[in-house]
Design an enzyme around this catalytic site. Sequence first.
Site, mmCIF file in Angstrom:
data_model
loop_
_atom_site.group_PDB
_atom_site.id
_atom_site.type_symbol
_atom_site.label_atom_id
_atom_site.label_comp_id
_atom_site.label_asym_id
_atom_site.label_seq_id
_atom_site.Cartn_x
_atom_site.Cartn_y
_atom_site.Cartn_z
ATOM 1 N N SER A 49 10.661 -57.366 57.614
ATOM 2 C CA SER A 49 10.549 -56.458 56.959
ATOM 3 C C SER A 49 11.368 -55.126 57.519
ATOM 4 C CB SER A 49 9.415 -56.037 56.266
ATOM 5 O OG SER A 49 9.629 -57.112 55.447
ATOM 6 N N LYS A 52 13.977 -53.392 55.951
ATOM 7 C CA LYS A 52 13.714 -52.352 54.919
ATOM 8 C C LYS A 52 14.172 -50.300 55.510
ATOM 9 C CE LYS A 52 10.338 -55.117 51.784
ATOM 10 N NZ LYS A 52 9.943 -56.239 52.578
ATOM 11 N N SER A 106 5.545 -52.256 52.885
ATOM 12 C CA SER A 106 7.006 -53.253 52.748
ATOM 13 C C SER A 106 6.736 -53.799 51.618
ATOM 14 C CB SER A 106 6.105 -54.202 54.179
ATOM 15 O OG SER A 106 7.344 -54.574 54.453
#
Length: 261
Positions: A49, A52, A106
């Site tokens: 993640s 992101k 997240s």
Amino acid sequence: MLAGSLFIAPAVAAKPALQVMSSSALVLDVNSGQTLYQKNPNQVRPIASLTKLMTALVVLDAKQNLNDVITVDESDRDLLKGTHSRIRMGTKVTRRDALHLALMSSENRMASALARHYPGGKPAFIRAMNNKARQLGMRSSRFYDSTGLTTRNVSTARDLSKLVAAAYRQPLIRQFTQDTSREMRFNSPAYTLMFNNTNPLVKNSDWDVHLSKTGYTDEAGRCLVMRAKPDNRELAIILLNAQGKRTPVGDANRIRQWLRS
């Protein structure tokens, strides 16, 4: 001193070795650009993640209206890893709130919906991610989705330091990744949820975190990137592939103690 006697200088204690448990690590002094510590900084790894941050940059670069309402639908469900999300199918949310939840907590469905509502849809979004990586000089990085659930999203600690620097230049990314928690009220369908930051260090004022993002998959291990100012020294910290949920936080604290010494 007597003639002919030998002068022996006092021993200087050696700086203790830094034991970082993450497989790759990089610590930079932001103001000087000096590398303070590195461990396998050019090793290519899945980044989970941490992706992101790039997702957020692409959304903001496109200058899409952050007040526009987007919808989470079945195509945002994680069929790759089967991860759970509390976001209900059909949820309508502003692009701003979707970006907030993708960065702070997240939220995978929000990251997926952001890419799907990009001009040209997900294929165009992925192209924009890779174009941005090239623009930033992230030569060892590749992106295949906006969430980081795929193991094909890869980078290095060195490349990620460039991503952190670019993300830091965006006030909204700094704001959202510093937030400790947020109650989100959705209108359609109507429900309310509390979301928390995935990095516990944002709650520690001694760390003075200015930007952060965590990541985790089985393949990527535990990952953490931060821009913070502990002990009045501005640092960029990149930690990849740690085993154990608390290991990146432990590594960050070990790095801080080592720098103090």
